[in-house]
Structure formats: C-alpha cells, structure tokens
Design a protein around this motif. Structure first.
Motif, PDB file in Angstrom:
ATOM      1  N   GLY A 222       0.736  -1.177   0.046  1.00  0.00           N
ATOM      2  CA  GLY A 222      -0.058  -0.085  -0.080  1.00  0.00           C
ATOM      3  C   GLY A 222       0.764   1.231   0.062  1.00  0.00           C
ATOM      4  O   GLY A 222       0.573   2.152  -0.910  1.00  0.00           O
ATOM      5  N   GLU A 223       1.947   1.123   0.849  1.00  0.00           N
ATOM      6  CA  GLU A 223       2.741   2.467   0.795  1.00  0.00           C
ATOM      7  C   GLU A 223       3.521   2.546  -0.730  1.00  0.00           C
ATOM      8  O   GLU A 223       3.451   3.849  -0.977  1.00  0.00           O
ATOM      9  CB  GLU A 223       3.797   2.389   1.969  1.00  0.00           C
ATOM     10  CG  GLU A 223       4.751   3.492   2.067  1.00  0.00           C
ATOM     11  CD  GLU A 223       5.660   3.414   3.267  1.00  0.00           C
ATOM     12  OE1 GLU A 223       5.686   2.472   4.044  1.00  0.00           O
ATOM     13  OE2 GLU A 223       6.131   4.586   3.350  1.00  0.00           O
ATOM     14  N   GLY A 224       3.870   1.589  -1.203  1.00  0.00           N
ATOM     15  CA  GLY A 224       4.168   1.732  -2.577  1.00  0.00           C
ATOM     16  C   GLY A 224       3.363   2.093  -3.323  1.00  0.00           C
ATOM     17  O   GLY A 224       3.776   3.149  -4.261  1.00  0.00           O
TER      18      GLY A 224
ATOM     19  N   LEU B 187     -12.855   6.132   4.764  1.00  0.00           N
ATOM     20  CA  LEU B 187     -11.503   6.188   4.191  1.00  0.00           C
ATOM     21  C   LEU B 187     -11.811   5.582   2.946  1.00  0.00           C
ATOM     22  O   LEU B 187     -10.988   6.109   1.782  1.00  0.00           O
ATOM     23  CB  LEU B 187     -10.453   5.258   5.054  1.00  0.00           C
ATOM     24  CG  LEU B 187      -9.178   4.855   4.300  1.00  0.00           C
ATOM     25  CD1 LEU B 187      -8.476   6.173   4.148  1.00  0.00           C
ATOM     26  CD2 LEU B 187      -8.252   3.889   5.153  1.00  0.00           C
ATOM     27  N   GLU B 188     -12.337   4.438   2.573  1.00  0.00           N
ATOM     28  CA  GLU B 188     -12.452   3.822   1.209  1.00  0.00           C
ATOM     29  C   GLU B 188     -12.871   4.543   0.424  1.00  0.00           C
ATOM     30  O   GLU B 188     -12.506   4.727  -0.930  1.00  0.00           O
ATOM     31  CB  GLU B 188     -13.008   2.563   1.591  1.00  0.00           C
ATOM     32  CG  GLU B 188     -12.047   1.697   2.086  1.00  0.00           C
ATOM     33  CD  GLU B 188     -12.667   0.318   2.458  1.00  0.00           C
ATOM     34  OE1 GLU B 188     -12.904  -0.645   1.889  1.00  0.00           O
ATOM     35  OE2 GLU B 188     -12.997   0.234   3.950  1.00  0.00           O
ATOM     36  N   THR B 189     -13.952   5.737   0.688  1.00  0.00           N
ATOM     37  CA  THR B 189     -14.692   6.499  -0.318  1.00  0.00           C
ATOM     38  C   THR B 189     -13.765   7.507  -0.782  1.00  0.00           C
ATOM     39  O   THR B 189     -13.598   7.898  -1.700  1.00  0.00           O
ATOM     40  CB  THR B 189     -15.855   7.157   0.341  1.00  0.00           C
ATOM     41  OG1 THR B 189     -16.660   5.788   0.785  1.00  0.00           O
ATOM     42  CG2 THR B 189     -16.788   7.672  -0.665  1.00  0.00           C
ATOM     43  N   ARG B 190     -13.205   7.795   0.547  1.00  0.00           N
ATOM     44  CA  ARG B 190     -12.110   9.068   0.024  1.00  0.00           C
ATOM     45  C   ARG B 190     -10.992   8.643  -0.718  1.00  0.00           C
ATOM     46  O   ARG B 190     -10.596   9.456  -1.408  1.00  0.00           O
ATOM     47  CB  ARG B 190     -11.520   9.577   1.423  1.00  0.00           C
ATOM     48  CG  ARG B 190     -10.540  10.772   1.114  1.00  0.00           C
ATOM     49  CD  ARG B 190     -11.579  11.978   0.887  1.00  0.00           C
ATOM     50  NE  ARG B 190     -10.890  13.114   0.430  1.00  0.00           N
ATOM     51  CZ  ARG B 190     -11.274  14.350   0.249  1.00  0.00           C
ATOM     52  NH1 ARG B 190     -12.689  14.245  -0.120  1.00  0.00           N
ATOM     53  NH2 ARG B 190     -10.572  15.454  -0.074  1.00  0.00           N
ATOM     54  N   LEU B 191     -10.462   7.283  -0.671  1.00  0.00           N
ATOM     55  CA  LEU B 191      -9.503   6.821  -1.456  1.00  0.00           C
ATOM     56  C   LEU B 191     -10.044   6.813  -2.987  1.00  0.00           C
ATOM     57  O   LEU B 191      -9.292   7.240  -4.093  1.00  0.00           O
ATOM     58  CB  LEU B 191      -9.060   5.436  -1.016  1.00  0.00           C
ATOM     59  CG  LEU B 191      -8.228   5.514   0.089  1.00  0.00           C
ATOM     60  CD1 LEU B 191      -8.038   4.178   0.803  1.00  0.00           C
ATOM     61  CD2 LEU B 191      -6.872   6.261  -0.167  1.00  0.00           C
TER      62      LEU B 191
ATOM     63  N   LYS C 221      -5.387  -9.216  -6.776  1.00  0.00           N
ATOM     64  CA  LYS C 221      -4.833  -8.325  -5.487  1.00  0.00           C
ATOM     65  C   LYS C 221      -5.639  -7.016  -5.623  1.00  0.00           C
ATOM     66  O   LYS C 221      -5.813  -6.428  -6.587  1.00  0.00           O
ATOM     67  CB  LYS C 221      -3.562  -8.098  -5.406  1.00  0.00           C
ATOM     68  CG  LYS C 221      -2.548  -9.511  -4.850  1.00  0.00           C
ATOM     69  CD  LYS C 221      -2.907  -9.818  -3.562  1.00  0.00           C
ATOM     70  CE  LYS C 221      -2.129 -11.026  -3.118  1.00  0.00           C
ATOM     71  NZ  LYS C 221      -2.708 -11.725  -1.912  1.00  0.00           N
ATOM     72  N   SER C 222      -6.273  -6.666  -4.636  1.00  0.00           N
ATOM     73  CA  SER C 222      -6.856  -5.368  -4.497  1.00  0.00           C
ATOM     74  C   SER C 222      -6.140  -4.237  -4.231  1.00  0.00           C
ATOM     75  O   SER C 222      -5.397  -4.280  -3.084  1.00  0.00           O
ATOM     76  CB  SER C 222      -8.206  -5.564  -3.335  1.00  0.00           C
ATOM     77  OG  SER C 222      -8.609  -4.278  -3.196  1.00  0.00           O
ATOM     78  N   ASP C 223      -6.117  -3.002  -4.706  1.00  0.00           N
ATOM     79  CA  ASP C 223      -5.118  -1.883  -4.539  1.00  0.00           C
ATOM     80  C   ASP C 223      -5.831  -1.179  -3.020  1.00  0.00           C
ATOM     81  O   ASP C 223      -5.228  -0.662  -2.384  1.00  0.00           O
ATOM     82  CB  ASP C 223      -5.219  -0.717  -5.527  1.00  0.00           C
ATOM     83  CG  ASP C 223      -4.300  -1.448  -6.752  1.00  0.00           C
ATOM     84  OD1 ASP C 223      -3.831  -2.465  -6.466  1.00  0.00           O
ATOM     85  OD2 ASP C 223      -4.104  -0.902  -8.053  1.00  0.00           O
ATOM     86  N   ASN C 224      -7.240  -1.397  -3.311  1.00  0.00           N
ATOM     87  CA  ASN C 224      -8.053  -0.759  -1.982  1.00  0.00           C
ATOM     88  C   ASN C 224      -7.561  -1.336  -0.854  1.00  0.00           C
ATOM     89  O   ASN C 224      -7.188  -0.752   0.076  1.00  0.00           O
ATOM     90  CB  ASN C 224      -9.397  -0.747  -2.479  1.00  0.00           C
ATOM     91  CG  ASN C 224     -10.241  -0.523  -1.194  1.00  0.00           C
ATOM     92  OD1 ASN C 224     -10.099   0.678  -0.608  1.00  0.00           O
ATOM     93  ND2 ASN C 224     -11.160  -1.408  -0.716  1.00  0.00           N
ATOM     94  N   GLU C 225      -7.500  -2.651  -0.787  1.00  0.00           N
ATOM     95  CA  GLU C 225      -7.095  -3.446   0.470  1.00  0.00           C
ATOM     96  C   GLU C 225      -5.620  -2.861   0.921  1.00  0.00           C
ATOM     97  O   GLU C 225      -5.470  -2.661   2.072  1.00  0.00           O
ATOM     98  CB  GLU C 225      -7.241  -4.803   0.434  1.00  0.00           C
ATOM     99  CG  GLU C 225      -8.605  -5.207   0.459  1.00  0.00           C
ATOM    100  CD  GLU C 225      -8.861  -6.823   0.061  1.00  0.00           C
ATOM    101  OE1 GLU C 225      -9.829  -7.226   0.320  1.00  0.00           O
ATOM    102  OE2 GLU C 225      -7.928  -7.348  -0.403  1.00  0.00           O
ATOM    103  N   ALA C 226      -4.765  -2.839  -0.180  1.00  0.00           N
ATOM    104  CA  ALA C 226      -3.323  -2.531   0.080  1.00  0.00           C
ATOM    105  C   ALA C 226      -3.329  -0.986   0.953  1.00  0.00           C
ATOM    106  O   ALA C 226      -2.502  -0.647   1.773  1.00  0.00           O
ATOM    107  CB  ALA C 226      -2.433  -2.514  -0.994  1.00  0.00           C
ATOM    108  N   LEU C 227      -4.089  -0.059   0.121  1.00  0.00           N
ATOM    109  CA  LEU C 227      -3.948   1.347   0.545  1.00  0.00           C
ATOM    110  C   LEU C 227      -4.643   1.345   1.793  1.00  0.00           C
ATOM    111  O   LEU C 227      -4.144   2.153   2.540  1.00  0.00           O
ATOM    112  CB  LEU C 227      -4.663   2.102  -0.533  1.00  0.00           C
ATOM    113  CG  LEU C 227      -3.955   2.279  -1.970  1.00  0.00           C
ATOM    114  CD1 LEU C 227      -4.792   2.834  -2.843  1.00  0.00           C
ATOM    115  CD2 LEU C 227      -2.789   3.541  -1.753  1.00  0.00           C
ATOM    116  N   VAL C 228      -5.661   0.684   2.188  1.00  0.00           N
ATOM    117  CA  VAL C 228      -6.339   0.890   3.331  1.00  0.00           C
ATOM    118  C   VAL C 228      -5.129   0.422   4.423  1.00  0.00           C
ATOM    119  O   VAL C 228      -5.152   1.040   5.583  1.00  0.00           O
ATOM    120  CB  VAL C 228      -7.726   0.029   3.521  1.00  0.00           C
ATOM    121  CG1 VAL C 228      -8.110  -0.136   4.813  1.00  0.00           C
ATOM    122  CG2 VAL C 228      -8.534   0.737   2.861  1.00  0.00           C
ATOM    123  N   ALA C 229      -4.495  -0.634   4.301  1.00  0.00           N
ATOM    124  CA  ALA C 229      -3.629  -1.160   5.166  1.00  0.00           C
ATOM    125  C   ALA C 229      -2.509  -0.204   5.506  1.00  0.00           C
ATOM    126  O   ALA C 229      -2.371   0.138   6.806  1.00  0.00           O
ATOM    127  CB  ALA C 229      -3.089  -2.689   4.742  1.00  0.00           C
TER     128      ALA C 229
END
Lengths: 269, 103
Positions: free
Chosen positions: A51-53, A98-102, A128-136
């Motif tokens: 997610g940081e990446g 958060l997820e809506t804001r992303l 793989k979901s980008d949403n899940e990684a960004l949220v993490a």
C-alpha cells in the motif's frame, strides 16, 4: 452452509447447560492465544508495504501519486487521519469514510474513472486489490492513536442518525438486524465471539481492530468488506461498496468507538 | 515477480534475531477449484539466509507451510549495520532475494 448455521442455532439453544458454557470459555481463551501467537508475524505487514508503494508510485492517466491526497488533515497527511474518519469533506460536499475518500483521490488526483477506482475493492489471491493495500497502509499510520470522530456539522449528525437506524433496522428473509447479533453480550457465531456494539467496550474493540488479515481467507479485509459480509450473512441486499448507507453505518460505529486507541491492521481467524 | 519480503533483524546480546514475512500462495496441490480441477502445487522449496555472505540458515520447505509464511530464527554473531540476506526459490523456479540491516 445453511445447514451448518441451523446446527449452530440448535447448539446455542442448549448453551445454558453448564459444561458447554465452560467449554466455550476455554475455547475462547485458546483462540485468543492463537491470535497472540500470530500477532508477531502478521501478514498484514505485506499489505502495508504494498500500500505504501501504491501511495508513492505515480499511476492512472494523470501519472500522479496519492501523496497529495487529503484524508481530512490536509493534503498528504496520513498520520492519525484514519482515527478521525469518517468526516465531512467540503470539497466533495459529503461525508466520506476512508475507502470512499481513496476512490475520490484516485479519481481527482490520478484521473481514474469512478468505476475503475471502485473496481475490485475486495481481492483474492490472483486478483490483488489496491484498495485493501492502500487501506492497510493508511490505517497503520493511526495505530495507537485514540479514535476521535466528531459530529460537528449537520451532515455528520445526519450520517450518524442514518447509521443508527440501519443498525437497528430489521429485515430480510431472516428478519435480522445488525443488533440481533451485536446487541447483547456473549453472542457468538460458531466459536467466534461477537462484540456487543451497543456497549462502549464492545463498540471500541469491534471497530478498532479492523482492517484485519483473515487467516482463513489469506487476505487483508477492510471495514467496508466487514459491513458487506455482515449484510450477506443477514441475507440483506448487497451493501454497495462506498455507498451512502455503508458510510452512514461506518459513521455510527466509528463514533461509538471514540476514545479507543486504534489497534489495526490486526489479525483474525 | 513475487512481492518483496519484509525482514527485521535485531541484535540482542551476542545473537541476532531475524524475522521474515514472505508473500507466497503456498498452494498445497490438494485443493480443487470451482470446476473441480486440482489446483497445482506451488510452494517455496528452498530458503537460505546469509549474513555478510556466509550462510546462517538453509531450509527445505514443503506444501505444509502456511500461505504468506512467517519465519523467525536466531544466529550467533552479527553486528549493527551488517546485512542479512534472505532468499527463496519455489517449485516453479520463481525466486526472491531481499536484504535487511541489523539494528
């Protein structure tokens, strides 16, 4: 699956018998030990790294990073942002979690279409979901920070009230509400204890330990996923990702968790 | 190309404790997909760890190891600032090497 649930209900009917109640207690302790043993090597770390990446890598038609994404504390401020979400965003004119804001940031900063930004919110091993990684990644930056959601404007108050209504709304083929399972102490599904979300302690523990790596699924799951799956278990119509209803319910649950030190990404069964 | 590992290496007295998280499916070869076809086995087979180029751990793994495995081990020696490298090779020949600095 349905048969299993019926069997679980039948067992629950006899749960007042003493030996079974004791067995339940020790099983809970064993599960707790198992969770602690896994805590040190929580694979959620792998999602945080990815997610940081994603946060720092230019992407989308505009070839932009998400580093200027405003999660409520100013563009680019990630530290502690999740502890104050959901909140009202003046630029969007509505309350967002958060997820809506992303989704919003990926659309406005990176130039993705809304449909693309909302695609694949919950991943699997070959998708793989980008949403899940960004949220993490974003939630990891609020670890230890007390939850502090403020109902300081009419839109937030409205979202909270709607969320509360949804929480107690009974419906579907099973005539269930969220409160049916989460409104009393000591309820469980099979061996999983369910937090009583109408009491302060349960509301805090329940909310502050999501997102989490689900060992049984081998994936990191977000709060939107948690709500979506609760709706499925109730046989409600599907809770749409980043819908106003999901944001309202999140607002209700997040506000009730205020004061709890945020403790996720966690690890669960 | 596989996702990177997360490696932490900490000095405690005269030993270094290394903790590694690897991103891998670790498919056993026992499961079937929705069509009933066996999902082929796919797992990490060899793991090695080196400290300043010297092998400190060498392991053969099989399909019984969990998905996204976590490996923790200690070795005598090490100093702050030294490099620890961990490598794995899976049964398809995919490889991954990552490095961490002892703290």
């Amino acid at each position: 699956m349905r048969q299993r649930i019926r069997a679980a209900v039948a067992v629950a009917g006899f749960a007042c018998a003493v030996p079974l109640a004791l067995a339940q207690g020790s099983a809970t302790e064993e599960i707790e030990k198992y969770r602690q043993a896994l805590q040190d090597g929580n694979p959620a770390d792998l999602w945080e790294m990815r997610g940081e990446g994603l946060w720092r890598t230019p992407a989308g038609p505009k070839k932009a990073t998400l580093e200027q994404c405003d999660l409520g504390k100013g563009p680019g401020v990630v530290k502690g942002a999740y502890a104050e979400l959901p909140r009202y965003f003046a630029d969007a004119g509505r309350v967002m979690d958060l997820e809506t804001r992303l989704v919003w940031c990926r659309v406005t900063l990176q130039g993705l279409s809304e449909a693309d930004a909302k695609k694949n919110p919950y991943g699997s091993s070959n998708r793989k979901s980008d949403n899940e990684a960004l949220v993490a990644y974003v939630t990891s930056q609020s670890r230890g920070i007390p939850m502090n959601v403020r109902l300081d404007n009419p839109q937030m108050k409205e979202a909270f009230a709607l969320g509360e209504k949804i929480f107690y709304f009974r419906g579907g083929p099973h005539d269930f509400a969220c409160a049916t399972c989460h409104g009393e102490d000591g309820k469980r599904i099979r061996l999983q204890d369910l937090p009583n979300l109408t009491a302060k302690a349960g509301a805090q523990k329940g909310y502050s330990t999501w997102p989490a790596y689900r060992v049984s699924q081998g994936e990191l799951r977000t709060f939107q996923w948690r709500l979506n799956d609760c709706f499925r278990q109730q046989r409600f119509p599907e809770l749409e990702f980043a819908s106003p209803a999901s944001i309202a319910l999140t607002t209700f649950l997040a506000y009730n968790a205020n004061g709890a030190p945020f403790d996720a990404p966690a690890i669960k069964r | 190309m596989a996702d990177p590992m997360k490696i932490r290496a900490n000095l405690a007295g005269d030993t270094t404790e290394v903790k590694v998280l690897m991103s891998h499916e670790m498919e056993t070869g026992q499961r079937k997909d929705a069509q009933g076809k066996v999902i082929p086995a796919w797992f990490i087979q060899n793991v090695t760890a080196t400290w300043n180029g010297k092998t400190v751990l060498s392991a053969e793994w099989g399909p019984a190891i969990a998905k996204n495995p976590f490996l923790s081990f200690r070795f005598k020696g090490g100093a702050r600032g030294d490099k620890v490298q961990v490598n794995w090779v899976d049964n398809r020949g995919d490889k991954r090497s990552d490095e961490a600095t002892i703290a």
